[in-house]
Each structure stands twice: as C-alpha cells, then as structure tokens.
Scaffold this motif. Structure first.
Motif, mmCIF file in Angstrom:
data_model
loop_
_atom_site.group_PDB
_atom_site.id
_atom_site.type_symbol
_atom_site.label_atom_id
_atom_site.label_comp_id
_atom_site.label_asym_id
_atom_site.label_seq_id
_atom_site.Cartn_x
_atom_site.Cartn_y
_atom_site.Cartn_z
ATOM 1 N N VAL A 1 0.844 -1.198 0.000
ATOM 2 C CA VAL A 1 0.000 0.000 0.000
ATOM 3 C C VAL A 1 0.876 1.244 0.000
ATOM 4 O O VAL A 1 0.685 2.163 -0.800
ATOM 5 C CB VAL A 1 -0.945 0.010 1.228
ATOM 6 C CG1 VAL A 1 -1.667 1.336 1.346
ATOM 7 C CG2 VAL A 1 -1.936 -1.146 1.137
ATOM 8 N N VAL A 2 1.879 1.261 0.876
ATOM 9 C CA VAL A 2 2.758 2.428 0.976
ATOM 10 C C VAL A 2 3.544 2.621 -0.320
ATOM 11 O O VAL A 2 3.718 3.739 -0.800
ATOM 12 C CB VAL A 2 3.705 2.279 2.180
ATOM 13 C CG1 VAL A 2 4.765 3.364 2.154
ATOM 14 C CG2 VAL A 2 2.915 2.354 3.473
ATOM 15 N N SER A 3 3.987 1.508 -0.887
ATOM 16 C CA SER A 3 4.723 1.589 -2.142
ATOM 17 C C SER A 3 3.850 2.223 -3.227
ATOM 18 O O SER A 3 4.302 3.103 -3.965
ATOM 19 C CB SER A 3 5.167 0.182 -2.551
ATOM 20 O OG SER A 3 5.757 0.198 -3.818
ATOM 21 N N ASN A 4 2.596 1.816 -3.281
ATOM 22 C CA ASN A 4 1.689 2.422 -4.261
ATOM 23 C C ASN A 4 1.430 3.891 -3.961
ATOM 24 O O ASN A 4 1.404 4.732 -4.859
ATOM 25 C CB ASN A 4 0.363 1.658 -4.292
ATOM 26 C CG ASN A 4 0.459 0.410 -5.152
ATOM 27 O OD1 ASN A 4 1.109 0.428 -6.190
ATOM 28 N ND2 ASN A 4 -0.173 -0.657 -4.719
ATOM 29 N N LEU A 5 1.247 4.194 -2.656
ATOM 30 C CA LEU A 5 0.955 5.582 -2.285
ATOM 31 C C LEU A 5 2.110 6.516 -2.617
ATOM 32 O O LEU A 5 1.920 7.729 -2.762
ATOM 33 C CB LEU A 5 0.633 5.686 -0.796
ATOM 34 C CG LEU A 5 -0.738 5.195 -0.344
ATOM 35 C CD1 LEU A 5 -0.902 5.417 1.152
ATOM 36 C CD2 LEU A 5 -1.852 5.898 -1.102
ATOM 37 N N SER A 6 3.328 5.957 -2.728
ATOM 38 C CA SER A 6 4.481 6.829 -2.950
ATOM 39 C C SER A 6 4.403 7.528 -4.307
ATOM 40 O O SER A 6 5.157 8.450 -4.559
ATOM 41 C CB SER A 6 5.777 6.027 -2.837
ATOM 42 O OG SER A 6 5.881 5.118 -3.914
ATOM 43 N N THR A 7 3.496 7.086 -5.186
ATOM 44 C CA THR A 7 3.392 7.728 -6.497
ATOM 45 C C THR A 7 2.241 8.730 -6.572
ATOM 46 O O THR A 7 2.000 9.298 -7.629
ATOM 47 C CB THR A 7 3.165 6.668 -7.599
ATOM 48 O OG1 THR A 7 1.916 6.025 -7.361
ATOM 49 C CG2 THR A 7 4.265 5.627 -7.608
ATOM 50 N N VAL A 8 1.507 8.923 -5.480
ATOM 51 C CA VAL A 8 0.339 9.809 -5.560
ATOM 52 C C VAL A 8 0.672 11.163 -4.924
ATOM 53 O O VAL A 8 1.640 11.278 -4.169
ATOM 54 C CB VAL A 8 -0.925 9.186 -4.897
ATOM 55 C CG1 VAL A 8 -1.109 7.759 -5.361
ATOM 56 C CG2 VAL A 8 -0.868 9.264 -3.396
ATOM 57 N N PRO A 9 -0.095 12.204 -5.232
ATOM 58 C CA PRO A 9 0.247 13.536 -4.715
ATOM 59 C C PRO A 9 0.217 13.595 -3.184
ATOM 60 O O PRO A 9 -0.580 12.920 -2.531
ATOM 61 C CB PRO A 9 -0.861 14.431 -5.293
ATOM 62 C CG PRO A 9 -1.451 13.674 -6.426
ATOM 63 C CD PRO A 9 -1.271 12.231 -6.104
ATOM 64 N N ASP A 10 1.118 14.427 -2.622
ATOM 65 C CA ASP A 10 1.167 14.654 -1.172
ATOM 66 C C ASP A 10 -0.195 15.020 -0.610
ATOM 67 O O ASP A 10 -0.557 14.603 0.494
ATOM 68 C CB ASP A 10 2.129 15.811 -0.855
ATOM 69 C CG ASP A 10 3.574 15.415 -1.051
ATOM 70 O OD1 ASP A 10 3.850 14.202 -1.147
ATOM 71 O OD2 ASP A 10 4.417 16.332 -1.119
ATOM 72 N N THR A 11 -0.951 15.821 -1.369
ATOM 73 C CA THR A 11 -2.218 16.323 -0.842
ATOM 74 C C THR A 11 -3.187 15.177 -0.546
ATOM 75 O O THR A 11 -3.916 15.216 0.444
ATOM 76 C CB THR A 11 -2.869 17.283 -1.850
ATOM 77 O OG1 THR A 11 -2.823 16.682 -3.152
ATOM 78 C CG2 THR A 11 -2.165 18.623 -1.882
ATOM 79 N N ASP A 12 -3.184 14.149 -1.410
ATOM 80 C CA ASP A 12 -4.087 13.024 -1.175
ATOM 81 C C ASP A 12 -3.653 12.214 0.049
ATOM 82 O O ASP A 12 -4.485 11.768 0.840
ATOM 83 C CB ASP A 12 -4.152 12.123 -2.415
ATOM 84 C CG ASP A 12 -5.101 12.681 -3.479
ATOM 85 O OD1 ASP A 12 -5.887 13.604 -3.143
ATOM 86 O OD2 ASP A 12 -5.051 12.205 -4.629
ATOM 87 N N VAL A 13 -2.337 12.011 0.206
ATOM 88 C CA VAL A 13 -1.856 11.255 1.360
ATOM 89 C C VAL A 13 -2.174 12.027 2.643
ATOM 90 O O VAL A 13 -2.614 11.462 3.648
ATOM 91 C CB VAL A 13 -0.344 10.984 1.244
ATOM 92 C CG1 VAL A 13 0.167 10.257 2.470
ATOM 93 C CG2 VAL A 13 -0.052 10.168 -0.017
ATOM 94 N N ARG A 14 -1.985 13.355 2.589
ATOM 95 C CA ARG A 14 -2.293 14.166 3.769
ATOM 96 C C ARG A 14 -3.789 14.109 4.091
ATOM 97 O O ARG A 14 -4.180 14.026 5.262
ATOM 98 C CB ARG A 14 -1.841 15.611 3.553
ATOM 99 C CG ARG A 14 -1.937 16.473 4.796
ATOM 100 C CD ARG A 14 -1.185 17.780 4.633
ATOM 101 N NE ARG A 14 0.259 17.617 4.633
ATOM 102 C CZ ARG A 14 0.973 17.418 5.736
ATOM 103 N NH1 ARG A 14 0.401 17.369 6.919
ATOM 104 N NH2 ARG A 14 2.285 17.281 5.666
ATOM 105 N N ALA A 15 -4.622 14.136 3.062
ATOM 106 C CA ALA A 15 -6.070 14.068 3.282
ATOM 107 C C ALA A 15 -6.448 12.755 3.971
ATOM 108 O O ALA A 15 -7.265 12.732 4.899
ATOM 109 C CB ALA A 15 -6.803 14.210 1.950
ATOM 110 N N ILE A 16 -5.827 11.658 3.530
ATOM 111 C CA ILE A 16 -6.089 10.354 4.166
ATOM 112 C C ILE A 16 -5.681 10.415 5.636
ATOM 113 O O ILE A 16 -6.416 9.962 6.523
ATOM 114 C CB ILE A 16 -5.320 9.234 3.426
ATOM 115 C CG1 ILE A 16 -5.927 9.009 2.033
ATOM 116 C CG2 ILE A 16 -5.330 7.945 4.237
ATOM 117 C CD1 ILE A 16 -5.142 8.050 1.161
#
Lengths: 452, 164
Positions: free
Chosen positions: A278-293
C-alpha cells in the motif's frame, strides 16, 4: 362446501402470485444485462492528462496488489485471494480483448465498479471491493478506465475460483448484495474541511482501507458496527484504526502522513506485509491526497491522549523490571537488542519495541511474520532493514521470544496459542519467500511518476 | 558451559547463552573464516551453515544452537583439498578483497544443498543478504554455477566409483 373448496384455491392463488412476484423480484435482482462488446479503443484515443490521473487513482486503489502476481505482468490477474469460503483468483484487467477487459466499454467498467457486475452481466465476488467502489465518482471511474485501457494488453486467462458449493454459483452473490451492498455514494460533510472530505472520499471509496482494517461477519461482509476495529489481510492482522487502536503512542496527522509517505515512523515502526505494498503504491500519488487520508484517519481514531507521548512510553518501559521467558530474554538480548536498543532512530536502527503496535496488538501474527521473514532492503531507498530468523530459530524459540516481548514491552495479557501462530506463520512466510523473487515491497519506480 | 557442535566436532564452550556464535567461532575456536562486518545481520560476511541453512552468526546467540550442527568454511574443505564451492571461487577468481567471500560461499553452499541447479535469478535472490563492495558479483554468479557443475560431476564420479 363451495366456500370450503374456494379458500384453499384462494390461498393457492395467493401463494402462486407471491411466488411469481418473488421470482420476478429475484430475477430482477439476479439478472443483469450484458453490455455490448466494443472494439478495444486505441490508446491514442484517451487524453494523456486523464490517463495520468487514472494512474494516481489506480495507485490509491492499490489495484496492483490484487491484480498483479509478483514478478508477473502488470494487471494481468491470477493472484489467489484466500477467503473463508475458498480461493478467489483475481481477473485480468489489461485491455486484452479475449482474456482481459479490452471489449469493455466505459459504461461496462463503471457498472463493475459501482455494482460488481462484469460486462457479460455476471455478478462479481465481493473480494473485488465494489462495496467501497460505489463511492467512486463517475469522473474517477473514467480516469481509471483510461489508465487501464492504455496499459499493454496481456493474454492471460483467469484461473477458475476454488469455492465451496453453493458459493461457486454466481447468482448467489445477488443475495449478498441485497443484504450488504449499500448503493448510496459518498456525500461530503459540509461541517468538515475540504481535506477531511477528500480523505473520507478516498478512505471509504477507492482506497478501501476498511476492506482489511474492518472485521467481517460470517458472510464475509464488513461489520458496519465495528468499522476499523481491525481485520485480516493475507495472513497478517490489519491493525485497528479506530479509537481502540493499540499503538502505544497514539497516531496524529503528522505521524500518519509520514508513515504513509515513507513506510516507517520512528514512534511506530515499519509497514510490512500487505501494508508495505500500500505504501509503495501511495508513494506515487500527490502529497495532498496522502495528507487528506491522514487527516481523515486521525479523526476516526480520536484525539491523542497526552499522557502517552513517546518519552512517557519509553520511560515506563525503562522503569518496568525485565522479566518473562528466560530463553526469550537471552534471544532478545543477543539477536534483537543490538538494533532495537541501539538508540539510533529509524530507519538506521530498529524501533524500540515498547513503541511497537506489533507487540501491543491482540494478534501475535505480525510479530511472528516479521521475526521469521525480516524486513528486506528496498533497492535505492532509505528504508529500515532487518534480517529474518526463519533459518536460525525453531518454532519453540520464536514462541519464547514472542512471549518474552509481550511481557517485557506491553502491559497486555499474554497471547494464547502462540506456538500455533508461529507454525502457521512459518508455513505462510516460507511459501511467500519461496514463490517470490525479490523483496515483497517493490519500490515505487520514480521514472514512472508523472507519466501518463 | 554448553556443548557446541562445529564441523562435526563437539566443543565445550564457557560463554553466556546470549554470546553471538561469531564471537565463539573466532575467539574461542579460532575459526576465522566467518568475518565480523556490521555486527547487525545486515552484510552477510559472518554467514555460516546451521543444520543445512545459511545463518548470520553475528546475530545468532548460543542459546539458539543447542543440539544443532554448525558448519563453517573450514568444515567444507582445506587448502590442499578444497571443496567444490571453494575450487569454483578460486577458478573463477571471484574474490577481490575477499572479506565477503567466506559468507558468500557459505550461503551459496546452503543454496546448492537445497537446489543443485539454481538459475541466475535464484542465485541472485539467495545471495541478496550478502554484500560485496568490490563489485565481483558477476564472478560470484559464475562461481556458483561452476560449483554446481563441479558438485554434479563429483557426485557422478563418486557414483561410478561405488558402482552405481
């Protein structure tokens, strides 16, 4: 006599009508029309900006975890997903016209996402988490479709599922949907911030966090009353994320954000097993989406209790007398403490085990998995590593170590059935290590970032 | 005091149960093939074989070794009669500084015991925990393949001699 004769006829008539109506209703629920096959659209027909957005969404949805066999071709399916009812094999979602979704129209893809029905009109098993994907907007479905339809087609026939009768009969899924599929889509909460709402949309929708972190009922549906109370993922325990989370230091938005970005946090430890993917996949998405999660999830887990900050937890662990299983203690001192009590922060030293949720969790599986398999290095990344001890410790020795760690580093009740947990963990981790070439936590490929 | 079986010999060791195997091998038994590299189980230079499996001796305390068989590089062959894995590494000149090589050979030996004909990918995956900073990886790969062939013919000639 005539009246007497009439009433059974009336009853029979009513029963017949009721049966017919029931059958019609059941038919209406079970029967779904096929959606006409199309010629696979040429990749150039999709807008690159939409495809790029689709790539990020597919990473947020962790699609590759279930749809890509490790070492195999992307999205070609065939990953076995164990369930209490048998094994479901994931499908080929590349645009191959014969074995993949090449002949699916955008409408057919959207229906699969929101209703769990394939192009031909067959019900899909809820191992495909459409109970979450109902929340995904049509716009995001279109972007995902554009991304998948521009991947290289792979000729790979889906393996038949291995389910017990009668669950191998797809019409039964219609009944499951009737009981458990809530079709209302995500509604933003106007009282909350835009970021919170973005996080809620992702967590409850595409990211389908609850699919692993929420316990399931006897029929395999997420228990609505126990959302994020901790669940199952591929022989790992998915920790509780609600107010009953077991993290010694409660999570806050900053720590959760850093953990989801990097795969580790000095107050908590390292993402392992399915969460590493999951983290490996998340590493390609924008910071804003990870912060929102992170913002949404820390709200779900409740406010941090001030008496449980890092230094308080460590001070308490220092003051507690060392005790517990003497064999486990000797193993810990010689094999674990040199890293875990080195004082070096993550990722260069091991996490102090008083901070580890693996030790305070009610389920010892994750700690057993970790001790046996270790944490392999991620090529090219600054990441924690730990040697696996499967080849140097017997089950009895791992059991002693687990019992010692539980007593020494938590105030929780001892675990039960530890020996069986260790034997199971050895079986599953051995299978995992032998079937995979290369580490499980494949690093994100930075060259793919920002690519359509 | 405990009994530790190394290279077929029983040794009486007077050490705490949490002493790492590596220290006992080097300091007490003077078996210096296994090297101290990082001391944290992260480089592989201390690799030895325990009950047929490659184990990092720097993070393996004595308490784990009760009743187990330890094999070090010294137990495989000698200078005058090198084992196939040792011959193969010499013939391929797979060492540069050599510090990692004893560990490499032990992990490769454990692989060959389990899988007599490993593929390139299997060798790479198996040797992943062992680091070499000189860059002799391609020679090490060739040496492991060569050792596999040497072991195969050694088995064959042994079988011929025994009339099988």
């Amino acid at each position: 006599m005539a009246g007497m004769a009439r009433s059974p006829r009336i009853i029979a008539g009513i029963v017949a009508v009721a049966l017919a109506a029931g059958a019609a209703a059941a038919f209406a629920i079970v029967w779904q029309p096929a959606i006409a096959a199309i010629e696979p659209p040429p990749p150039a027909s999709f807008d690159p900006a939409v495809v790029k957005r689709g790539r990020e969404l597919a990473a947020l949805g962790n699609c590759s975890s279930c749809h890509t066999v490790r070492g195999g071709q992307d999205f070609a399916g065939g990953v076995p997903v164990p369930t209490p009812f048998g094994v479901v094999f994931s499908s080929n979602i590349t645009p191959d016209p014969e074995t993949g979704i090449g002949r699916w129209s955008e409408e057919a893809f959207g229906r699969a996402m929101s209703s769990g029905v394939n192009r031909e009109g067959q019900h899909l098993y809820p191992t495909f988490p459409y109970d979450h994907f109902t929340n995904v907007t049509d716009e995001d479905d279109r972007a995902l479709y554009a991304f998948l339809m521009t991947r290289p087609p792979v000729d790979a026939v889906a393996r038949p599922n291995e389910l017990v009768f009668p669950l191998d009969q797809r019409p039964i899924i219609a009944g499951w949907k009737l009981l458990f599929l809530r079709r209302e889509t995500f509604q933003p909460d106007p009282a909350k911030s835009a970021e919170w709402n973005r996080g809620a949309y992702l967590v409850d929708g595409l990211a389908h966090c609850g699919a692993c972190h929420t316990p399931r009922n006897a029929l395999g549906a997420e228990r609505v009353s126990a959302q994020f109370a901790g669940g199952e993922a591929d022989n790992w325990h998915a920790y509780a994320l609600n107010d009953r989370a077991h993290a010694p230091v409660p999570w806050n938005t900053e720590s959760l954000y850093a953990y989801l970005r990097n795969g580790w946090h000095p107050d908590h430890g390292t993402a392992r097993g399915p969460m590493a993917e999951v983290v490996s996949n998340l590493s390609t998405v924008p910071d804003t989406d990870v912060r929102a999660i992170a913002i949404y999830m820390t709200d779900v887990s409740g406010a941090a209790k001030p008496e449980r900050d890092r230094s308080a937890v460590l001070a308490q662990a220092e003051s507690a007398p060392a005790q517990g299983d003497p064999t486990g203690a000797a193993i810990y001192v010689a094999a674990c403490a040199s890293c875990h009590e080195s004082g070096r922060p993550l990722p260069y030293g091991g996490v102090n085990l008083a901070l580890s949720t693996a030790v305070t969790s009610p389920d010892p599986r994750n700690l057993a998995n970790l001790i046996l398999a270790g944490v392999p290095a991620v090529a090219g990344e600054r990441s924690p590593i730990m040697p696996g001890f499967a080849d140097s410790m017997t089950d009895a020795q791992v059991t002693s170590l687990l019992n010692y760690l539980r007593t020494r580093f938590s105030k929780e009740q001892p675990w039960t059935d530890v020996e069986k947990t260790v034997a199971d963990a050895r079986r599953t981790q051995t299978a995992l290590l032998q079937t995979s070439i290369g580490p499980r936590n494949v690093p994100a490929d930075p060259s793919q970032r920002d690519q359509p | 005091m405990m009994t530790l079986k190394v290279n077929g010999q029983e040794n009486h060791i007077d050490a705490d149960p949490d002493t790492p195997l590596l220290y006992v091998l080097r300091d007490d038994l003077k078996l210096n093939a296994a090297k101290f590299g990082c001391g944290l189980g992260q480089c592989g230079s201390c690799t030895v074989i325990v009950d047929g499996k490659a184990v990092l001796s720097c993070v393996t305390p004595l308490v784990l070794l009760e009743g187990k068989q330890v094999t070090t590089l010294e137990g495989l062959g000698t200078v005058s009669a090198p084992a196939p894995i040792q011959r193969a590494f010499m013939e391929e000149q797979a060492a540069q500084c050599g510090y990692c090589i004893a560990g490499m050979m032990m992990r490769a030996q454990a692989l060959l015991l389990r899988n007599p004909k490993p593929t390139d990918a299997q060798i790479r995956a198996e040797l992943q925990p062992n680091l070499c900073r000189c860059g002799t990886h391609m020679r090490i790969l060739r040496a492991v393949h060569r050792a596999a062939r040497l072991m195969d013919t050694a088995d064959a000639s042994a079988n011929e001699r025994s009339g099988q």
